[in-house]
Design a protein around this motif. Structure first.
Motif, mmCIF file in Angstrom:
data_model
loop_
_atom_site.group_PDB
_atom_site.id
_atom_site.type_symbol
_atom_site.label_atom_id
_atom_site.label_comp_id
_atom_site.label_asym_id
_atom_site.label_seq_id
_atom_site.Cartn_x
_atom_site.Cartn_y
_atom_site.Cartn_z
ATOM 1 N N GLU A 44 -5.253 -9.511 -16.986
ATOM 2 C CA GLU A 44 -6.301 -10.302 -18.087
ATOM 3 C C GLU A 44 -5.701 -9.597 -19.303
ATOM 4 O OE1 GLU A 44 -10.707 -10.830 -16.021
ATOM 5 O OE2 GLU A 44 -10.563 -8.494 -16.740
ATOM 6 N N MET A 45 -5.585 -7.869 -19.565
ATOM 7 C CA MET A 45 -4.790 -7.677 -20.499
ATOM 8 C C MET A 45 -3.396 -8.235 -21.327
ATOM 9 S SD MET A 45 -4.969 -4.221 -22.490
ATOM 10 C CE MET A 45 -3.784 -3.882 -23.612
ATOM 11 N N GLU A 46 -2.473 -8.786 -20.260
ATOM 12 C CA GLU A 46 -1.618 -9.713 -20.394
ATOM 13 C C GLU A 46 -1.616 -10.914 -21.402
ATOM 14 O OE1 GLU A 46 2.213 -8.312 -19.869
ATOM 15 O OE2 GLU A 46 1.759 -6.720 -18.520
ATOM 16 N N GLU A 106 -12.720 2.410 -8.920
ATOM 17 C CA GLU A 106 -13.570 1.396 -9.589
ATOM 18 C C GLU A 106 -14.777 0.900 -8.272
ATOM 19 O OE1 GLU A 106 -9.413 0.027 -12.212
ATOM 20 O OE2 GLU A 106 -10.080 1.014 -9.838
ATOM 21 N N GLU A 121 -4.917 -6.041 -14.969
ATOM 22 C CA GLU A 121 -3.845 -6.304 -15.805
ATOM 23 C C GLU A 121 -3.576 -7.643 -16.688
ATOM 24 O OE1 GLU A 121 -1.232 -3.807 -13.504
ATOM 25 O OE2 GLU A 121 -2.125 -1.881 -14.068
ATOM 26 N N ARG A 127 1.407 1.431 -17.907
ATOM 27 C CA ARG A 127 1.951 1.135 -18.916
ATOM 28 C C ARG A 127 2.270 1.817 -20.288
ATOM 29 N NH1 ARG A 127 0.921 -5.106 -20.232
ATOM 30 N NH2 ARG A 127 1.833 -4.982 -22.359
ATOM 31 N N ARG A 161 -8.536 -0.224 -0.402
ATOM 32 C CA ARG A 161 -7.334 0.452 -1.107
ATOM 33 C C ARG A 161 -6.879 -0.936 -1.564
ATOM 34 N NH1 ARG A 161 -5.180 3.912 2.408
ATOM 35 N NH2 ARG A 161 -3.460 3.579 2.441
ATOM 36 N N LYS A 162 -6.461 -2.103 -1.080
ATOM 37 C CA LYS A 162 -6.027 -3.235 -1.167
ATOM 38 C C LYS A 162 -7.240 -4.106 -1.984
ATOM 39 C CE LYS A 162 -3.558 -6.104 0.901
ATOM 40 N NZ LYS A 162 -2.711 -6.513 2.866
ATOM 41 N N ARG A 217 -7.295 -3.961 -10.080
ATOM 42 C CA ARG A 217 -6.949 -3.673 -11.215
ATOM 43 C C ARG A 217 -5.512 -4.548 -11.633
ATOM 44 N NH1 ARG A 217 -4.563 1.752 -8.531
ATOM 45 N NH2 ARG A 217 -7.363 3.368 -9.174
ATOM 46 N N GLN A 218 -5.505 -5.411 -10.696
ATOM 47 C CA GLN A 218 -3.877 -6.421 -11.074
ATOM 48 C C GLN A 218 -4.929 -7.691 -11.484
ATOM 49 O OE1 GLN A 218 -0.540 -8.382 -8.279
ATOM 50 N NE2 GLN A 218 -0.774 -6.581 -6.941
ATOM 51 N N ILE A 228 -8.670 -2.617 -4.137
ATOM 52 C CA ILE A 228 -8.966 -1.987 -5.329
ATOM 53 C C ILE A 228 -7.742 -2.822 -6.532
ATOM 54 C CG2 ILE A 228 -8.475 0.597 -6.443
ATOM 55 C CD1 ILE A 228 -10.395 1.395 -4.415
ATOM 56 N N MET A 229 -6.406 -2.149 -5.833
ATOM 57 C CA MET A 229 -5.445 -2.923 -6.501
ATOM 58 C C MET A 229 -5.618 -4.088 -6.999
ATOM 59 S SD MET A 229 -1.798 -1.640 -3.827
ATOM 60 C CE MET A 229 -1.261 -2.964 -4.243
ATOM 61 N N ASN A 266 -5.117 1.160 -19.118
ATOM 62 C CA ASN A 266 -3.702 0.978 -18.354
ATOM 63 C C ASN A 266 -2.691 2.182 -18.915
ATOM 64 O OD1 ASN A 266 -3.623 -1.813 -19.238
ATOM 65 N ND2 ASN A 266 -4.822 -1.175 -20.511
ATOM 66 N N GLN A 286 2.926 1.841 -3.179
ATOM 67 C CA GLN A 286 1.700 2.403 -3.950
ATOM 68 C C GLN A 286 1.505 4.159 -4.096
ATOM 69 O OE1 GLN A 286 -2.387 2.081 -3.822
ATOM 70 N NE2 GLN A 286 -2.736 1.478 -6.461
ATOM 71 N N MET A 292 -2.605 -17.682 -11.973
ATOM 72 C CA MET A 292 -2.089 -16.351 -11.057
ATOM 73 C C MET A 292 -3.447 -15.930 -10.684
ATOM 74 S SD MET A 292 0.813 -15.250 -13.534
ATOM 75 C CE MET A 292 1.473 -13.469 -12.973
ATOM 76 N N ARG A 347 7.018 -13.875 -15.070
ATOM 77 C CA ARG A 347 7.415 -14.824 -14.466
ATOM 78 C C ARG A 347 8.047 -16.208 -16.022
ATOM 79 N NH1 ARG A 347 2.680 -18.108 -12.292
ATOM 80 N NH2 ARG A 347 4.342 -20.074 -11.410
ATOM 81 N N LEU A 377 0.663 -1.282 -0.375
ATOM 82 C CA LEU A 377 0.147 -0.432 -0.033
ATOM 83 C C LEU A 377 0.990 1.335 -0.176
ATOM 84 C CD1 LEU A 377 -2.647 -0.886 2.431
ATOM 85 C CD2 LEU A 377 -3.129 -0.459 0.077
#
Lengths: 654, 91
Positions: free
Chosen positions: B57-59, A654, B55, A497, B44-45, B51-52, B47-48, A494, A207, B73, A416, A204
């Motif tokens: 899914e995007m990868e 979000e 991301e 990125r 906050r965790k 987001r992960q 939300i993080m 993104n 970030q 993952m 990875r 946290l």
């Protein structure tokens, strides 16, 4: 307000600072919330009195109160208003106060922003920031006080005035930008230090500091680029980077900060490299203080001037204090800093990031060594051995090119591990284009590093474009979006990125500009009105010579008509020879200065310098340089800022 | 005179600062007003982690992660989110 009030404000800030640390240390023991509030408010008080002192000094500069030594040294009645303001950071004591002023802005923002957040961390964050403030308050109160009265037994009618080289609008912006960068790293460092004290390894706070780091990095980058721009526009040697110790002082923390920005992504996403990140942020902050020490202690001009003033030893002691306290604490927390996960494969993005980190640190130590070598040699052998640009270029060019290559390789690697199929799929196109580029540039006749650099620029650009293409294609297929919406949505969802990729593109542009240096041409000559000279297919005709008296200088202006090899008109250039403080009866106080003129195109700059004038024979002594691709460096700078702003832009929760 | 005026002018902000600083000491012992901090940290965790997942899914969509790693993952991240949601509900 008189300067005495400024001095009192600085003393009060110092007292409040000591009380802040004392109160918060007690709070960490007894956990009485009232003490925490008192500590917070004391810290805000420190900043308030520093703001007040800065305001008072600025006011003294504006009203030209030459009873203050600093005002008399760095301004005169003729100094234009904007430069009276910028004189605040022109000299040693003023610039240290300005450092404090920016630190106080950041400290206030940090305290107010986290009033209801990071409650465990905040006491030590505030302590850490306040200790840094106290250090600079010691300097401005007891070593180099900006409110010191003028030591003269007569009324000072006028001041010395600002150095003509600093009377340039870029120079008015460059130091504050650079300082915003330097000082900005105090906040991530304070959080990291506090996390070490509290054994907090959660993602946290990472970030939170990633955004601060990005802000500080942006300002530091802008400061460095503006410094280069100023040197190019003002110093008249035709370049923008000379590996000068002052330049290196800003470049070293930039290198470690860039490494940190990359590796902290790994900690945020994968909870790896905890220890490494601590090392990087401690190094970055230490190098920021060390950079200020290098530029302000006089150590670079001579080891002896360093020991003559108490500023240098105090600064160096503080640098050692930070290192011993931080690394000592880090050593005691080694168990907490062990990451639970390990890098799984050499062909993973994690390992790419780590490798790029290593190169950044190696580059930083190469620059550090080259910067300190003259000082070390003078201290040990009594003879100063200067390390010039050739050393830095020889060492850093290959390292820089490896980094450029990694800028292209990194984004193509998967988290990875990257399977062999994936490796082939993603690398085939960029590598083919890379080899085609090498062959093409060799056929054109380019050699050595020029070929490698240009080809790597093409490789990295291909890699970045292919990443954008893949992202857009996915969105088009998955969400049935148009090309335009897919691009916008992909970037906005993104930001870090794709903002990062845009920054990489900026770096590519800058490397194209750096490489253009290999094709520089120059010629020095003298001309009378009507005579012509030739260089690189251009004709330069001295059309006329005129004179002009302006408020703070006297100028001789040459008008040069430039035509190309076909006789087509290109531009008129107006380089000037100026004399500042021309009305000063003491001839030694008059300062000559060459104000150059540049005609800039995308592929080259025509750079003209009016070196001197023979008034009797009306002969102008001129120097012309043709500098290819310099504009790419500045365009790269704009792209870098744009990409960083995208990465920084806040997201909706979000 | 000017110096006396300036001392006066600096005394006012100094006195006000002191009052502002010591004011909390006259409050009755403060309860920890940061009790909700855990809750905020958890949010906050969460939300993080969301987001992960996005991301990730995007990868995967781009082809940066193979199917096996992606599934593993994603499950890990979803488990973490579920645990946080459960903690938030229990508070």
């Amino acid at each position: 307000m008189t300067p005495v009030a400024g001095g009192v404000a600085l003393s009060l800030a110092f007292g409040f600072g000591l009380l802040t640390v004392f109160t918060l240390l007690i709070y960490t023991k007894n956990q009485d919330q009232r003490l925490f509030l008192v500590g917070q408010r004391l810290a805000l008080g420190v900043s308030f009195f520093i703001f007040l002192a800065t305001f008072i000094l600025s006011y003294q500069l504006i009203i030209s109160n030459f009873d203050v030594d600093y005002v008399a040294r760095y301004t005169s009645i003729e100094t234009p208003f904007i430069y009276k303001i910028s004189a605040l950071w022109a000299g040693q004591s003023g610039s240290l106060l300005f450092w404090l002023f920016i630190l106080s802005i950041f400290s206030t923002i940090t305290i107010l922003q986290n009033q209801y957040k990071h409650h465990e961390l905040m006491p030590w964050v505030i302590i850490s920031l306040t200790v840094t403030q106290i250090f600079f308050l010691i300097l401005t109160n007891y070593v180099t006080n900006p409110f010191k009265p003028t030591e003269a037994d007569f009324i000072v009618a006028n001041g010395n005035g600002l150095n003509p080289l600093l009377q340039n609008i870029t120079m008015a912006i460059h130091p504050p930008t650079l300082y915003l960068g330097y000082v900005g790293f105090s906040v991530p460092f304070a959080f990291a230090f506090s996390a070490l004290v509290n054994r907090d390894t959660s993602p946290l706070w990472i970030q939170s500091i990633r955004r601060w780091t990005l802000v500080a990095w942006l300002f530091l980058s802008m400061g460095i680029i503006l410094g280069g721009w100023w040197a190019y526009q003002e110093l008249g040697w035709g370049g923008y980077w000379a590996w000068d110790p002052v330049e290196n002082a800003s470049f070293m923390p930039w290198l470690t900060a860039t490494a940190f920005l990359h590796s902290i992504i790994i900690q945020e996403k994968k909870d790896m490299l905890r220890l490494w990140n601590m090392v990087l942020i401690i190094l970055t902050f230490t190098l920021c203080i060390f950079g200020t020490f290098l530029t302000r202690s006089g150590v670079m001009s001579s080891v002896h001037s360093f020991t003559e003033s108490s500023l240098g030893p105090i600064f160096l002691s503080f640098v050692f204090f930070i290192m011993i306290a931080s690394f000592g604490l880090m050593y005691s927390r080694l168990d907490d800093l062990k990451s639970p996960k390990k890098i799984e494969s050499f062909t993973s993005r994690e390992s790419g990031f780590l490798f790029n980190n290593m190169i950044f640190v190696v580059l930083c130590f190469a620059v550090l060594w080259g910067t300190l070598f003259p000082v070390i040699s003078e201290a040990i052998r009594g003879t100063k051995i200067t390390v010039g640009a050739p050393f830095f270029n020889q060492i850093n060019t290959p390292i820089g090119l490896i980094l450029l290559g990694l800028t292209g390789i990194g984004p193509l690697l998967a988290w990875r591990r990257t399977g062999s199929k994936n490796l082939i799929r993603k690398f085939t196109l960029p590598i083919i284009i890379f080899f085609i580029s090498i062959v093409s540039f060799l056929l054109i006749g380019y050699k050595g590093y020029v070929v490698i650099s240009f080809s790597l620029c093409v490789f990295v650009t291909t890699a970045i474009i292919s990443e954008f293409y893949l992202g857009i294609r996915v969105r088009k297929n998955k969400f049935k979006e148009s090309l335009h919406s897919a691009l916008i949505n992909m970037i906005s969802k993104n930001r870090s990125r794709y903002g990062g990729y845009i920054v990489h593109l900026g770096i590519v542009f800058m490397f194209v500009g750096f490489t253009g240096h290999a094709f520089d041409r120059e010629k020095e000559f003298s001309l009378q009105v009507g005579q012509v000279e030739h260089l690189a297919g251009y004709e330069f005709e001295l059309v006329n010579l005129s004179e002009s008296e302006r408020p703070n200088h006297y100028a001789w202006i040459s008008k040069l008509r430039v035509t190309d090899h076909q006789g087509q008109f290109v531009t008129n250039l107006y380089p000037e020879k100026r004399v500042y403080f021309h009305n000063n009866p003491d001839i030694n106080r008059r300062q000559p200065h060459s104000e150059l003129d540049i005609y800039s195109e995308l592929n080259k700059d025509i750079y003209s310098i009016f070196s001197s004038i023979d008034n009797q024979k009306q002969i102008a002594f001129l120097k012309i340089m043709i500098n290819p691709l310099v504009r790419w460096v500045w365009i790269g700078g704009y792209i870098l800022v744009f990409g960083t702003l995208i990465a920084l832009w806040p997201r909706k929760e979000e | 005179m000017e110096i006396l005026r300036d001392y006066g002018l600096i005394f006012i902000p100094f006195a006000l600062s002191i009052l502002y600083v010591i004011e909390p000491l006259f409050m009755s012992k403060l309860a920890n007003s940061y009790e909700s901090e855990d809750q905020k940290s958890l949010k906050r965790k969460k939300i993080m982690l969301y987001r992960q997942i996005k991301e990730l899914e995007m990868e995967y969509d781009i082809g940066n992660i193979n199917n096996k790693d992606f599934t593993k993952m994603r499950i890990e991240l979803k488990k973490e989110v579920s645990a946080i949601i459960a903690q938030l509900k229990s508070k």
